[in-house]
Enzyme design. Structure first.
Site, PDB file in Angstrom:
ATOM      1  N   SER A   6      94.615  83.121 157.983  1.00 56.66           N
ATOM      2  CA  SER A   6      96.036  83.436 158.112  1.00 56.66           C
ATOM      3  C   SER A   6      96.282  84.073 159.473  1.00 56.66           C
ATOM      4  O   SER A   6      95.382  84.661 160.072  1.00 56.66           O
ATOM      5  CB  SER A   6      96.458  84.409 157.003  1.00 56.66           C
ATOM      6  OG  SER A   6      97.729  84.964 157.267  1.00 56.66           O
ATOM      7  N   TYR A  28      94.614  92.058 152.295  1.00 56.12           N
ATOM      8  CA  TYR A  28      94.872  90.644 152.588  1.00 56.12           C
ATOM      9  C   TYR A  28      94.492  90.317 154.035  1.00 56.12           C
ATOM     10  O   TYR A  28      93.761  89.349 154.284  1.00 56.12           O
ATOM     11  CB  TYR A  28      96.351  90.329 152.355  1.00 56.12           C
ATOM     12  CG  TYR A  28      96.713  88.883 152.549  1.00 56.12           C
ATOM     13  CD1 TYR A  28      96.469  87.947 151.548  1.00 56.12           C
ATOM     14  CD2 TYR A  28      97.306  88.444 153.728  1.00 56.12           C
ATOM     15  CE1 TYR A  28      96.798  86.615 151.722  1.00 56.12           C
ATOM     16  CE2 TYR A  28      97.642  87.116 153.918  1.00 56.12           C
ATOM     17  CZ  TYR A  28      97.391  86.201 152.909  1.00 56.12           C
ATOM     18  OH  TYR A  28      97.707  84.878 153.091  1.00 56.12           O
TER      19      TYR A  28
END
Length: 268
Positions: free
Chosen positions: A145, A158
């Site tokens: 990401s 995350y």
């Protein structure tokens, strides 16, 4: 399996019941790959497998597994071995997301995210990467990401797991390259899926503003990078502009924004 039978080359896609994983599965079916589709949504993954079989005439099997479990990679690899499957393409797409401070997050959610993003992906790459290396051919795509380079409040776990995936993928790209195995880390920004719990209205708004990317467009770019042998790709021109700016935001300003956001959210 009969000794005279050849293993069936196929693509294994995790998190394939919806969103980006579903689009990866569709595109791979379009290319003629047989599919093993894995998700923790039993009814939906069976429905997706039926749909792709019917539309593209490929073999598509849906398998319900919780990939956050400690033995998930071992179990999945053993399943493919018993079935005689020869995984040529591995797409590690399954993931979860939550937004909250570390100290205010249920420990089970943290363990699940680390298990799914780190433990399982690492071991799937270990097992399937070794098999691909022995055959002299294979492709591994790991979904990182853009947040891998953004240590912002609320996404501490995350962002850390996605940073791990990015660096891990880049390292094993170089380990396996000379053996005919290609490994690519895909690092998108925000995508119009249900991962972030955005309503349909806000997803459409984000698409119009260019903040969100359509999952099918992202999947197409990810696979193109994978088959081209690229080590890492960040799809979207806007993301390339945003990343350097995000890295320049000072911690003092980040903390100020966090305090203001918390004030408006909780009234204190």
């Amino acid at each position: 399996m009969n000794a005279q039978q050849r293993p069936t080359p196929l693509a294994l896609v995790t998190g394939a019941s919806s969103g980006i994983g579903y689009q990866y599965a569709r595109l791979l079916a379009e290319k003629g790959y047989d599919l093993l589709l894995v998700s923790n949504e039993e009814l939906r993954i069976a429905e997706v497998a039926r749909e792709l079989r019917r539309q593209f005439g490929v073999r598509a099997d849906g398998l319900c597994r919780d990939l956050s479990l400690a033995d998930a990679a071992d179990s999945l690899f053993e399943y493919t071995r018993q079935q005689g499957f020869e995984v040529e393409v591995l797409v590690n797409n399954a993931g979860v997301f939550f937004f909250d401070d570390l100290t205010e997050t249920d420990s089970r959610r943290i363990e699940r995210m680390i298990g799914l993003h780190v433990q399982t992906v690492t071991m799937l790459c270990r097992y399937f990467g070794a098999a691909m290396k022995a055959r002299g051919k294979g492709y591994i795509l790991n979904m990182s990401s853009m947040s891998a380079g953004m240590p912002f409040p609320g996404i501490s776990v995350y962002a850390a797991t996605k940073s791990y995936l990015k660096q891990f993928s880049k390292a094993i790209h170089n380990e396996l390259y000379d053996y005919g195995v290609r490994v690519t880390a895909v690092c998108p920004g925000a995508v119009a899926t249900d991962l972030y719990n955005l309503s349909g209205h806000y997803q459409r708004l984000g698409l119009r503003l260019g903040i969100l990317m359509r999952p099918e467009r992202l999947a197409r770019k990810g696979l193109r990078a994978l088959f081209a042998g690229r080590r890492c790709v960040t799809p979207g021109a806007v993301n390339h502009l945003f990343m350097p700016l995000a890295a320049l935001v000072p911690s003092r300003l980040i903390r100020l924004i966090k305090r203001r956001a918390k004030f408006y959210r909780y009234g204190r």
